[in-house]
Design a protein around this motif. Structure first.
Motif, PDB file in Angstrom:
ATOM      1  N   SER A 150       0.940  -1.206   0.067  1.00  0.00           N
ATOM      2  CA  SER A 150       0.079  -0.175  -0.060  1.00  0.00           C
ATOM      3  C   SER A 150       0.842   1.252  -0.015  1.00  0.00           C
ATOM      4  O   SER A 150       0.504   2.255  -0.409  1.00  0.00           O
ATOM      5  N   LEU A 151       2.067   0.980   0.584  1.00  0.00           N
ATOM      6  CA  LEU A 151       2.951   2.205   0.691  1.00  0.00           C
ATOM      7  C   LEU A 151       3.539   2.592  -0.707  1.00  0.00           C
ATOM      8  O   LEU A 151       3.898   3.684  -0.968  1.00  0.00           O
ATOM      9  N   LEU A 152       4.040   1.575  -1.198  1.00  0.00           N
ATOM     10  CA  LEU A 152       4.924   1.749  -2.493  1.00  0.00           C
ATOM     11  C   LEU A 152       4.097   1.788  -3.748  1.00  0.00           C
ATOM     12  O   LEU A 152       4.746   2.169  -4.872  1.00  0.00           O
ATOM     13  N   GLY A 153       3.070   1.165  -3.851  1.00  0.00           N
ATOM     14  CA  GLY A 153       2.159   1.040  -5.093  1.00  0.00           C
ATOM     15  C   GLY A 153       2.701  -0.244  -5.841  1.00  0.00           C
ATOM     16  O   GLY A 153       3.573  -0.909  -5.327  1.00  0.00           O
ATOM     17  N   VAL A 154       2.079  -0.299  -6.958  1.00  0.00           N
ATOM     18  CA  VAL A 154       2.342  -1.684  -7.845  1.00  0.00           C
ATOM     19  C   VAL A 154       3.609  -1.896  -8.292  1.00  0.00           C
ATOM     20  O   VAL A 154       4.184  -2.659  -7.960  1.00  0.00           O
ATOM     21  N   GLU A 155       4.415  -0.743  -8.865  1.00  0.00           N
ATOM     22  CA  GLU A 155       5.556  -0.682  -9.254  1.00  0.00           C
ATOM     23  C   GLU A 155       6.690  -0.907  -8.298  1.00  0.00           C
ATOM     24  O   GLU A 155       7.787  -1.583  -8.437  1.00  0.00           O
ATOM     25  N   GLY A 156       6.496  -0.152  -7.262  1.00  0.00           N
ATOM     26  CA  GLY A 156       7.405   0.004  -6.261  1.00  0.00           C
ATOM     27  C   GLY A 156       7.605  -1.179  -5.292  1.00  0.00           C
ATOM     28  O   GLY A 156       8.620  -1.820  -5.099  1.00  0.00           O
ATOM     29  N   PHE A 157       6.371  -1.972  -5.247  1.00  0.00           N
ATOM     30  CA  PHE A 157       6.138  -3.265  -4.498  1.00  0.00           C
ATOM     31  C   PHE A 157       6.863  -4.267  -5.391  1.00  0.00           C
ATOM     32  O   PHE A 157       7.493  -5.282  -5.010  1.00  0.00           O
ATOM     33  N   GLY A 158       6.766  -4.342  -6.748  1.00  0.00           N
ATOM     34  CA  GLY A 158       7.394  -4.949  -7.676  1.00  0.00           C
ATOM     35  C   GLY A 158       8.942  -5.189  -7.730  1.00  0.00           C
ATOM     36  O   GLY A 158       9.699  -6.123  -7.569  1.00  0.00           O
ATOM     37  N   GLU A 159       9.481  -3.760  -7.672  1.00  0.00           N
ATOM     38  CA  GLU A 159      10.932  -3.677  -7.348  1.00  0.00           C
ATOM     39  C   GLU A 159      11.449  -4.215  -6.029  1.00  0.00           C
ATOM     40  O   GLU A 159      12.397  -4.933  -6.051  1.00  0.00           O
ATOM     41  N   LEU A 160      10.714  -4.241  -4.934  1.00  0.00           N
ATOM     42  CA  LEU A 160      11.026  -4.647  -3.728  1.00  0.00           C
ATOM     43  C   LEU A 160      10.812  -6.173  -3.683  1.00  0.00           C
ATOM     44  O   LEU A 160      11.822  -6.779  -3.114  1.00  0.00           O
ATOM     45  N   GLY A 161      10.137  -6.619  -4.593  1.00  0.00           N
ATOM     46  CA  GLY A 161       9.668  -8.199  -4.435  1.00  0.00           C
ATOM     47  C   GLY A 161      11.232  -8.824  -5.356  1.00  0.00           C
ATOM     48  O   GLY A 161      11.744  -9.713  -4.801  1.00  0.00           O
ATOM     49  N   TYR A 162      11.667  -8.172  -6.157  1.00  0.00           N
ATOM     50  CA  TYR A 162      12.921  -8.570  -7.040  1.00  0.00           C
ATOM     51  C   TYR A 162      14.036  -8.469  -5.915  1.00  0.00           C
ATOM     52  O   TYR A 162      14.724  -9.451  -5.843  1.00  0.00           O
ATOM     53  N   LEU A 163      14.042  -7.343  -5.405  1.00  0.00           N
ATOM     54  CA  LEU A 163      15.568  -7.111  -4.225  1.00  0.00           C
ATOM     55  C   LEU A 163      15.379  -8.217  -3.289  1.00  0.00           C
ATOM     56  O   LEU A 163      16.202  -8.706  -2.947  1.00  0.00           O
ATOM     57  N   LEU A 164      14.284  -8.653  -2.733  1.00  0.00           N
ATOM     58  CA  LEU A 164      13.908  -9.497  -1.662  1.00  0.00           C
ATOM     59  C   LEU A 164      14.233 -11.017  -2.211  1.00  0.00           C
ATOM     60  O   LEU A 164      14.902 -11.695  -1.572  1.00  0.00           O
ATOM     61  N   ALA A 165      14.109 -11.127  -3.397  1.00  0.00           N
ATOM     62  CA  ALA A 165      14.275 -12.484  -4.158  1.00  0.00           C
ATOM     63  C   ALA A 165      16.007 -12.520  -4.260  1.00  0.00           C
ATOM     64  O   ALA A 165      16.574 -13.633  -4.231  1.00  0.00           O
ATOM     65  N   VAL A 166      16.466 -11.563  -4.480  1.00  0.00           N
ATOM     66  CA  VAL A 166      18.148 -11.446  -4.689  1.00  0.00           C
ATOM     67  C   VAL A 166      18.587 -11.897  -3.528  1.00  0.00           C
ATOM     68  O   VAL A 166      19.578 -12.658  -3.288  1.00  0.00           O
ATOM     69  N   ILE A 167      18.190 -11.356  -2.177  1.00  0.00           N
ATOM     70  CA  ILE A 167      18.838 -11.632  -0.954  1.00  0.00           C
ATOM     71  C   ILE A 167      18.561 -12.877  -0.446  1.00  0.00           C
ATOM     72  O   ILE A 167      19.140 -13.522   0.265  1.00  0.00           O
ATOM     73  N   GLY A 168      17.343 -13.189  -0.956  1.00  0.00           N
ATOM     74  CA  GLY A 168      16.820 -14.451  -0.483  1.00  0.00           C
ATOM     75  C   GLY A 168      17.705 -15.796  -0.891  1.00  0.00           C
ATOM     76  O   GLY A 168      18.109 -16.448  -0.269  1.00  0.00           O
ATOM     77  N   VAL A 169      18.015 -15.706  -2.287  1.00  0.00           N
ATOM     78  CA  VAL A 169      18.759 -16.323  -2.986  1.00  0.00           C
ATOM     79  C   VAL A 169      20.187 -16.630  -2.352  1.00  0.00           C
ATOM     80  O   VAL A 169      20.951 -17.621  -2.077  1.00  0.00           O
ATOM     81  N   SER A 170      20.838 -15.265  -2.170  1.00  0.00           N
ATOM     82  CA  SER A 170      22.233 -15.163  -1.642  1.00  0.00           C
ATOM     83  C   SER A 170      22.256 -15.763  -0.322  1.00  0.00           C
ATOM     84  O   SER A 170      23.313 -16.534  -0.068  1.00  0.00           O
TER      85      SER A 170
END
Length: 378
Positions: A40-60
């Motif tokens: 709700s804070l970031l909006g659709v595209e901002g939340f999508g970017e956060l999802g990608y970054l969390l996936a990156v650190i999750g794999v690392s």
């Protein structure tokens, strides 16, 4: 065994279930609800970017851990003093992965995550192996509270990268707990003799599960962008929220499956509850989402479709507990690989023509295929 002993055993079992269940639900509930708030804070595209970054650190973090989480549960449950050896190995691994992450992404928040993750996960799963369920719960919930606090504070200063930095820094207050493992045991690589096949398979299983959890975001972001990943990420987060029940059961049942205590009734109740929650999720999402996240109305159908994967995914987790407890991790590994291959190839093949809907359907098919393989081979 007299009546008092039976009552005592039953009371302790209920107490353990409560300690693990409540703490896991609270901790993971905090994470999931916090991410929904961030949507709700970031909006659709901002939340999508956060999802990608969390996936990156999750794999690392998964790569750096070398799959020691379940190895700690299994061998510590059996009374083996393996902690110091595994702790030393994963610390070295985390430093290497962290340096590599910084070179690739040039981002300090991403770079420090692997070290924090392996410290915290090692401490946490050591406690599970010891069956110290109450302390496990306290530490898990405390970390989540610290994570939310830091992420919100740092977001004000650094935006989305501040959220990731908050995730990374939240692990480090628990570094001192690793000292006990080094104090109670010594670094002795000979203790790994005869265990390397299980540890190797367990690592492959763990990393494949981490990849299975994140591969969709890692593919969707570069191929289809944040406009597609944002609604998908919200649907996935709701799926993770309702998956708290079987994952909670796994944290309790794995140490007991190691010693042959199957907890069949508990697993049965978890399965039946998963069916009920599937029905509730499908029914209520069209009512709730427009009220709390009106910019994510596209996610309603995604949430409903993903809910169909809840039952097979729950069954996969419950059967995996028995297989890991009996050191038959190879079956779990192959099942996860099947899911990864179907999901990744399906996103690439169907995403272009069928968009978000096609990607979501592939997600459900992948979970069903994983369950069917594990069930047939168990």
């Amino acid at each position: 065994m007299n009546s008092f002993d039976r009552f005592k055993e039953y009371f302790l079992r209920v107490q353990n279930i409560t300690a693990v269940g409540v703490s896991t639900l609270i901790a993971n509930g905090i994470s999931s609800i916090f991410l929904i708030y961030l949507a709700s804070l970031l909006g659709v595209e901002g939340f999508g970017e956060l999802g990608y970054l969390l996936a990156v650190i999750g794999v690392s973090g998964g790569v750096a851990s070398l799959g020691t989480v379940n190895a700690l549960i299994v061998y510590v449950s059996k009374g083996e003093k393996i902690q110091a050896t595994l702790f030393f190995i994963v610390l070295c691994s985390a430093i290497i992965v962290g340096i590599s992450s910084f070179i690739i992404f040039q981002n300090e928040a991403v770079a420090i995550y692997p070290l924090g993750y392996v410290i915290f996960s090692s401490v946490l799963f050591d406690l599970l192996g010891r069956k110290s369920f109450v302390n496990y719960g306290k530490i898990m919930v405390s970390q989540r509270i610290i994570m939310v606090t830091l992420a919100l504070l740092l977001y004000q200063q650094y935006g989305i990268y501040g959220i990731v930095l908050g995730y990374s820094l939240s692990f480090f207050p628990f570094t001192f707990l690793m000292y006990r493992g080094f104090k109670e045991s010594k670094i002795d690589f000979s203790i790994l003799k005869g265990k390397m096949v299980f540890i190797r398979n367990n690592y492959l299983t763990h990393i494949s599960k981490i990849i299975n959890f994140n591969i969709d975001k890692l593919i969707i972001f570069p191929l289809f962008g944040t406009a597609i990943l944002g609604p998908y990420q919200l649907g996935f987060q709701i799926f993770i929220l309702v998956m708290l029940i079987p994952n909670t059961v796994l944290t309790y049942t794995l140490p007991h499956d190691v010693i042959g205590a199957k907890n069949l009734k508990l697993k049965k109740y978890a399965f039946l509850l998963s069916i009920l929650i599937t029905i509730i999720t499908i029914s209520l999402s069209p009512i709730i989402i427009p009220q709390i996240l009106p910019q994510f109305e596209e996610s309603i159908l995604i949430i409903q479709i993903m809910s169909l994967a809840f039952v097979p995914a729950s069954l996969s987790i419950l059967y995996s507990s028995e297989l890991l407890g009996s050191e038959r991790s190879r079956i779990v590994l192959i099942g996860t690989i099947i899911s990864v291959l179907i999901l990744s190839s399906g996103i690439i093949l169907l995403g272009k023509d069928y968009g978000l809907l096609g990607i979501t359907i592939i997600f459900v098919i992948a979970k069903m295929a994983e369950f069917l393989f594990i069930y047939l081979k168990k």
